[in-house]
Structure formats: C-alpha cells, structure tokens
Design a protein around this motif. Sequence first.
Motif, PDB file in Angstrom:
ATOM      1  N   UNK A 183       0.818  -1.219   0.000  1.00 42.00           N
ATOM      2  CA  UNK A 183       0.000   0.000   0.000  1.00 42.00           C
ATOM      3  C   UNK A 183       0.852   1.269   0.000  1.00 42.00           C
ATOM      4  N   UNK A 184       2.152   1.124   0.262  1.00 41.02           N
ATOM      5  CA  UNK A 184       3.002   2.313   0.411  1.00 41.02           C
ATOM      6  C   UNK A 184       4.166   2.368  -0.586  1.00 41.02           C
ATOM      7  N   UNK A 185       4.540   1.216  -1.154  1.00 43.47           N
ATOM      8  CA  UNK A 185       5.715   1.157  -2.029  1.00 43.47           C
ATOM      9  C   UNK A 185       5.352   0.393  -3.293  1.00 43.47           C
ATOM     10  N   UNK A 186       5.865   0.855  -4.424  1.00 43.00           N
ATOM     11  CA  UNK A 186       5.609   0.177  -5.694  1.00 43.00           C
ATOM     12  C   UNK A 186       6.874   0.150  -6.544  1.00 43.00           C
ATOM     13  N   UNK A 187       6.932  -0.854  -7.412  1.00 40.64           N
ATOM     14  CA  UNK A 187       8.001  -0.930  -8.401  1.00 40.64           C
ATOM     15  C   UNK A 187       7.412  -0.855  -9.811  1.00 40.64           C
ATOM     16  N   UNK A 188       6.125  -0.496  -9.917  1.00 43.23           N
ATOM     17  CA  UNK A 188       5.450  -0.436 -11.215  1.00 43.23           C
ATOM     18  C   UNK A 188       6.096   0.620 -12.107  1.00 43.23           C
ATOM     19  N   UNK A 189       6.518   0.202 -13.307  1.00 41.15           N
ATOM     20  CA  UNK A 189       7.169   1.128 -14.222  1.00 41.15           C
ATOM     21  C   UNK A 189       6.175   2.135 -14.799  1.00 41.15           C
ATOM     22  N   UNK A 190       4.953   1.699 -15.074  1.00 49.69           N
ATOM     23  CA  UNK A 190       3.970   2.571 -15.709  1.00 49.69           C
ATOM     24  C   UNK A 190       3.281   3.432 -14.660  1.00 49.69           C
ATOM     25  N   UNK A 191       3.264   4.739 -14.914  1.00 51.11           N
ATOM     26  CA  UNK A 191       2.736   5.680 -13.928  1.00 51.11           C
ATOM     27  C   UNK A 191       1.285   5.397 -13.574  1.00 51.11           C
ATOM     28  N   UNK A 192       0.520   4.910 -14.534  1.00 53.36           N
ATOM     29  CA  UNK A 192      -0.897   4.661 -14.272  1.00 53.36           C
ATOM     30  C   UNK A 192      -1.116   3.555 -13.243  1.00 53.36           C
ATOM     31  N   UNK A 193      -0.072   2.777 -12.965  1.00 54.62           N
ATOM     32  CA  UNK A 193      -0.197   1.681 -12.006  1.00 54.62           C
ATOM     33  C   UNK A 193       0.403   2.002 -10.637  1.00 54.62           C
ATOM     34  N   UNK A 194       1.039   3.144 -10.500  1.00 54.49           N
ATOM     35  CA  UNK A 194       1.781   3.413  -9.257  1.00 54.49           C
ATOM     36  C   UNK A 194       0.886   3.855  -8.108  1.00 54.49           C
ATOM     37  N   UNK A 214       7.071  -6.626 -23.032  1.00 54.60           N
ATOM     38  CA  UNK A 214       6.684  -5.602 -23.993  1.00 54.60           C
ATOM     39  C   UNK A 214       6.628  -4.233 -23.328  1.00 54.60           C
ATOM     40  N   UNK A 215       7.096  -3.225 -24.057  1.00 60.41           N
ATOM     41  CA  UNK A 215       7.016  -1.858 -23.551  1.00 60.41           C
ATOM     42  C   UNK A 215       5.701  -1.238 -24.009  1.00 60.41           C
ATOM     43  N   UNK A 216       4.627  -1.735 -23.462  1.00 63.11           N
ATOM     44  CA  UNK A 216       3.304  -1.258 -23.820  1.00 63.11           C
ATOM     45  C   UNK A 216       2.584  -0.845 -22.546  1.00 63.11           C
ATOM     46  N   UNK A 217       2.091   0.397 -22.534  1.00 68.84           N
ATOM     47  CA  UNK A 217       1.332   0.872 -21.388  1.00 68.84           C
ATOM     48  C   UNK A 217       0.149  -0.062 -21.147  1.00 68.84           C
ATOM     49  N   UNK A 218      -0.069  -0.514 -19.905  1.00 70.00           N
ATOM     50  CA  UNK A 218      -1.104  -1.524 -19.650  1.00 70.00           C
ATOM     51  C   UNK A 218      -2.489  -1.169 -20.195  1.00 70.00           C
ATOM     52  N   UNK A 219      -2.886   0.088 -20.066  1.00 74.81           N
ATOM     53  CA  UNK A 219      -4.217   0.488 -20.542  1.00 74.81           C
ATOM     54  C   UNK A 219      -4.305   0.358 -22.060  1.00 74.81           C
ATOM     55  N   UNK A 220      -3.214   0.649 -22.744  1.00 77.70           N
ATOM     56  CA  UNK A 220      -3.205   0.502 -24.198  1.00 77.70           C
ATOM     57  C   UNK A 220      -3.179  -0.957 -24.598  1.00 77.70           C
ATOM     58  N   UNK A 221      -2.452  -1.771 -23.833  1.00 75.59           N
ATOM     59  CA  UNK A 221      -2.405  -3.195 -24.126  1.00 75.59           C
ATOM     60  C   UNK A 221      -3.780  -3.825 -23.981  1.00 75.59           C
ATOM     61  N   UNK A 222      -4.517  -3.390 -22.952  1.00 76.25           N
ATOM     62  CA  UNK A 222      -5.857  -3.920 -22.750  1.00 76.25           C
ATOM     63  C   UNK A 222      -6.810  -3.468 -23.867  1.00 76.25           C
ATOM     64  N   UNK A 223      -6.574  -2.223 -24.326  1.00 75.38           N
ATOM     65  CA  UNK A 223      -7.427  -1.685 -25.372  1.00 75.38           C
ATOM     66  C   UNK A 223      -7.256  -2.364 -26.705  1.00 75.38           C
ATOM     67  N   UNK A 224      -6.093  -3.024 -26.870  1.00 73.80           N
ATOM     68  CA  UNK A 224      -5.827  -3.686 -28.146  1.00 73.80           C
ATOM     69  C   UNK A 224      -6.270  -5.144 -28.150  1.00 73.80           C
ATOM     70  N   UNK A 225      -6.743  -5.635 -26.988  1.00 75.06           N
ATOM     71  CA  UNK A 225      -7.164  -7.038 -26.901  1.00 75.06           C
ATOM     72  C   UNK A 225      -8.441  -7.276 -27.734  1.00 75.06           C
TER      73      UNK A 225
END
Length: 336
Positions: A207-218, A325-336
């Motif tokens: 809840x306090x620390x993240x290693x998520x590379x994509x800002x939308x997930x931090x 893959x260097x794909x932003x998660x929201x974009x990856x989901x949108x392409x499914x």
Amino acid sequence: MADSVELQAGERTVRLSHPDKVYFPARGFTKLDLARYYLAVGDGITRALRDRPTTLQRFPDGVDGESFFQKRAPKNLPSWIDTARISFPSGRHADEICPAETAAVLWAANLGTLTFHPWPVRRERPDHPDELRIDLDPQPGTDFADARAAAGQLRELLDELGLRGWPKTSGGRGLHIYVPIEPLWTFVDVRRAAIAIGRELERRAPDRITIAWWKEERGARIFVDYNQMARDRTIAAAYSVRPTPGATVSAPLRWEELADAEPADFDLATMPERYAREGDVHAGMEDAPGRLETVLELAERHRRDHGQEDMPYPPDHPKMRGEPKRVQPSRARGSD
C-alpha cells in the motif's frame, strides 16, 4: 565586481568569469556563491565524483535560463582533468570527464554546471558498477515523509541481505540510498538486484511502495525506480546543487538524522556550515563494499516461485533479451 576572479583550490588556481552573474534569482545567489560553495564542500563532492565518468548539467544563464546535459568532455578541457570512455546503450561511445580534485569541480562550475551526474562506475572498470543506487521517488499523493518511511524499510531489508546503505536527499522530494558493492557484476546484474530489492519492498508494503514502471499503475505510493541502474542512467552526486529556486543540494545523511531531516534544510547557504561542523558523513562509504550473491538469489526466487521476470527498460534503450513488452497496460488492454 571584476569580469573575473581567481580561486585557489589546492595547488591549482581556477579562473571564474562573470562571478557576479545571478544563478538563483529567488535567493540572489551568484556564480561566485556557487563556486565558493563547492570550495567549502570540496573534499566531499570530490569523494563522490573521484574517477567516475560524469555528466555535467549546465545552466549557463542560471536556473531560469536554458539548460543541457553535457556528456562528452568539453573541447577546452584542461590536460589535468582525466576522462574515461563510456559506452551508451546505442553502442556509441563518449569520453566523459572524471573529476579527481576540487579544482575540476570549480572548472565545471565556471561553465555553469550546477549538478554533477556521475556514473556508478570507476574509470578503470566502466562496465562494472561499484554502487547499487536505489531511488525512492514520491508519486502524486505522497511526500518526503513517505520516502523517509520507505527508506526505513529498505534499511531493514539491506541489513537482512548483508548490505549497508548510505542515504542522501535528492535535493527534491525523494531519497537516494547508495549501496557500495564490489565491481564484479554487469549493469544487467546490478539492475536485476535493484528490481529484486524493489519487489521485496513492494511485497512487504504494497500500500506504500511500488516498483510499477507505468505511472498509471503506481498510485499514491513511493516508486522504487529500478531503472536508475540501467546503463547511462545517473543520479545527482552527493553535495550537488539542484536547479531549484531555493538552491537546495543533495545532502548526505546519517541514518539517525533521517527522522528529522527535510530537503529544504540543506541548500547552498546552509550546507557549508553543516560540512564545517560534521565533515563528509559519507566519508567511509567505500571502505567495506558488499556483494550481490544474496540479492541475486532473491531475484532467482522471485522468478522461480512467482514467475517474476525482467521489467521494462527506459524507452531510449534497445530491446533487451527477456524484457517484457514496452506497452502501457491500458493501451495493451485496449488492443485485446
């Protein structure tokens, strides 16, 4: 004031042009104030930079003017300042300066260098880091107090791994923890160790620390920026002045000082007095370098037990073997 002044640094005399040029309008600090600051902390910043290929962050017209990063050594480099050849992720090479004395720092300050960005390597082994650098970066909704709490958890983890960390302020809202290591591993290995440490911190305090590379997930958490250990990524050196209106500096700290420290406590005006009183509190950092076997074993457990492989590199790096893959998660989901 005269068009130039001469400053004595050890056995060398360094000419400073336009000493009255204002670099920090909000505080009124001039180029001469900057140079005198680096004289006051000379042994400390030289210790942080010695024999390290160093990128110069230059502000020729002060913090309100244009700036640029100079990676290649300037053509007018004095013969007494050494260089080292480093290779970029692209495969290209450059010769960067390797400051080894205070006079070299002053010479760079005369060019408008506020911040020094050394590589985590020495000039004799440019492909093998001797520092594992951990960047605790507050995200929106968090602040320095949250970074301070994350640093405390990091210290406990490092102790368990048989490593010693040395904290410093970034000069902004974050904290940097330096872990001296034997120069036995490549950038890929040391970055893998940084990922393992970040993942373990996230597991303990999700809840306090993240290693998520994509800002939308931090979210509102402290981001462990593992890619600061990727090749050609650097962090402001200890004692470096930062391009902030208040002329804050990246301040080395003892662990016991961290609880009461604030980034604004350390600036171009206050640090010389602290340095005169305390000296370089990171002076012994290189005396007992650690080893990464235990951390890399942790990385292997993450892979074996949880399927946690590599993580995305910065966008300017070539695609690496095993990298997702260097794909932003929201974009990856949108392409499914």
